[in-house]
Design a protein around this motif. Structure first.
Motif, mmCIF file in Angstrom:
data_model
loop_
_atom_site.group_PDB
_atom_site.id
_atom_site.type_symbol
_atom_site.label_atom_id
_atom_site.label_comp_id
_atom_site.label_asym_id
_atom_site.label_seq_id
_atom_site.Cartn_x
_atom_site.Cartn_y
_atom_site.Cartn_z
ATOM 1 N N LEU A 37 0.799 -1.220 0.000
ATOM 2 C CA LEU A 37 0.000 0.000 0.000
ATOM 3 C C LEU A 37 0.835 1.275 0.000
ATOM 4 C CD1 LEU A 37 -2.967 -0.948 2.362
ATOM 5 C CD2 LEU A 37 -2.817 -1.071 -0.138
ATOM 6 N N ASP A 38 2.030 1.208 0.540
ATOM 7 C CA ASP A 38 2.853 2.413 0.560
ATOM 8 C C ASP A 38 3.198 2.885 -0.850
ATOM 9 O OD1 ASP A 38 4.220 4.351 2.296
ATOM 10 O OD2 ASP A 38 6.042 3.594 1.335
ATOM 11 N N HIS A 39 3.159 1.969 -1.810
ATOM 12 C CA HIS A 39 3.438 2.319 -3.200
ATOM 13 C C HIS A 39 2.231 2.978 -3.880
ATOM 14 C CE1 HIS A 39 7.190 0.094 -2.965
ATOM 15 N NE2 HIS A 39 6.524 -0.952 -2.494
ATOM 16 N N LEU A 40 1.120 3.048 -3.162
ATOM 17 C CA LEU A 40 -0.107 3.603 -3.743
ATOM 18 C C LEU A 40 -0.492 4.933 -3.099
ATOM 19 C CD1 LEU A 40 -2.183 0.289 -3.951
ATOM 20 C CD2 LEU A 40 -0.811 1.366 -5.745
ATOM 21 N N ARG A 41 0.484 5.637 -2.557
ATOM 22 C CA ARG A 41 0.195 6.941 -1.938
ATOM 23 C C ARG A 41 -0.061 8.018 -2.987
ATOM 24 N NH1 ARG A 41 4.093 9.280 0.420
ATOM 25 N NH2 ARG A 41 5.829 7.951 -0.233
ATOM 26 N N PHE A 42 0.562 7.925 -4.145
ATOM 27 C CA PHE A 42 0.423 8.906 -5.223
ATOM 28 C C PHE A 42 0.585 10.340 -4.716
ATOM 29 C CE2 PHE A 42 -1.915 5.191 -6.847
ATOM 30 C CZ PHE A 42 -1.258 5.023 -8.061
ATOM 31 N N GLY A 43 1.659 10.559 -3.965
ATOM 32 C CA GLY A 43 1.980 11.902 -3.507
ATOM 33 C C GLY A 43 1.434 12.290 -2.154
ATOM 34 N N LEU A 44 0.534 11.520 -1.593
ATOM 35 C CA LEU A 44 -0.013 11.838 -0.274
ATOM 36 C C LEU A 44 0.945 11.353 0.815
ATOM 37 C CD1 LEU A 44 -3.837 11.117 -0.585
ATOM 38 C CD2 LEU A 44 -2.599 13.254 -0.948
#
Length: 240
Positions: A37-44
């Motif tokens: 999931l950390d790879h799915l932050r998209f800048g957040l």
């Protein structure tokens, strides 16, 4: 995992979860969705968090809130039954008609080894709408819409009407699990009324590879819609 993102805006992310991947750590399975999931932050600044969950062996649409306020809004929508979930299942046996509602309470039981759910008149109210989409002489392709959110609800309800899901080694043991080692249950579509003044966000997950052969035998024509059937994503991204 980024290739499995079906939808993203400022509040919500919808992922096409692969079958066989648990959403949480635990048990004997060391690999789980949380590792990615950390790879799915998209800048957040923080990773997205689950707004609901799917069984480890169920594939398809899985919804995440991208931050705390988003998760709170999504949690309220799920809690009040405003999120519409549509599943596809391939079952052994034919249902009693073309469509219907299975309205049977469910309760958890804990035998010596493990646990599972069962139909129980003293259990929690549980209801599932179903519709027959196709069939062979032995198999059925069903569309299911859970009206409540009990654990294993669709699996137990379909087994209770003589239609256990192919690959289900718990509720179809000795029959349905002999046809395939893979559970043939797919979270096909989800509709989320996330924005009060806009149409619901409707996301469709492509059919998982392990489902294709039996779905074709039941009449599925391999025609896949766009993953996002609502307004264009860019109109509501709000992220610049």
């Amino acid at each position: 995992m980024m290739a499995r993102v079906l939808y993203r805006d400022a509040l919500m992310l919808v992922l096409d979860k692969p079958a066989g991947l648990a959403v949480h750590a635990g048990g004997k399975k060391s690999e789980h969705l949380g590792l990615y999931l950390d790879h799915l932050r998209f800048g957040l600044p923080q990773a997205p968090e689950l707004a609901h969950r799917l069984d480890r062996d169920t594939s398809g649409c899985l919804v995440f809130g991208r931050h705390r306020q988003a998760l709170k809004r999504l949690g309220a929508l799920f809690a009040h039954g405003r999120v519409e979930k549509t599943y596809w299942a391939v079952t052994v046996g034919e249902p009693p008609g073309e469509s219907g509602v299975i309205d049977k309470p469910l309760a958890k039981i804990k035998p010596t080894y493990g646990w599972h759910m069962k139909v129980d008149p003293h259990g929690q109210p549980s209801a599932t709408e179903w519709r027959l989409l196709g069939r062979t002489g032995r198999l059925s392709w069903l569309e299911c819409r859970p009206l409540t959110g009990r654990t294993h609800q669709i699996r137990v309800h379909l087994a209770s009407i003589g239609c256990p899901i192919v690959g289900d080694g718990v509720y179809g043991k000795g029959t349905a699990d002999l046809l395939s080692p893979h559970l043939h249950l797919h979270a096909r579509r989800i509709s989320v009324p996330l924005y009060p003044k806009k149409s619901p966000v409707i996301v469709t997950a492509p059919v998982a590879p392990h489902l294709t052969d039996l779905l074709r035998s039941c009449g599925w024509a391999d025609e896949e819609p766009s993953p996002v059937d609502a307004q264009p994503v860019l109109e509501i991204l709000g992220e610049g």
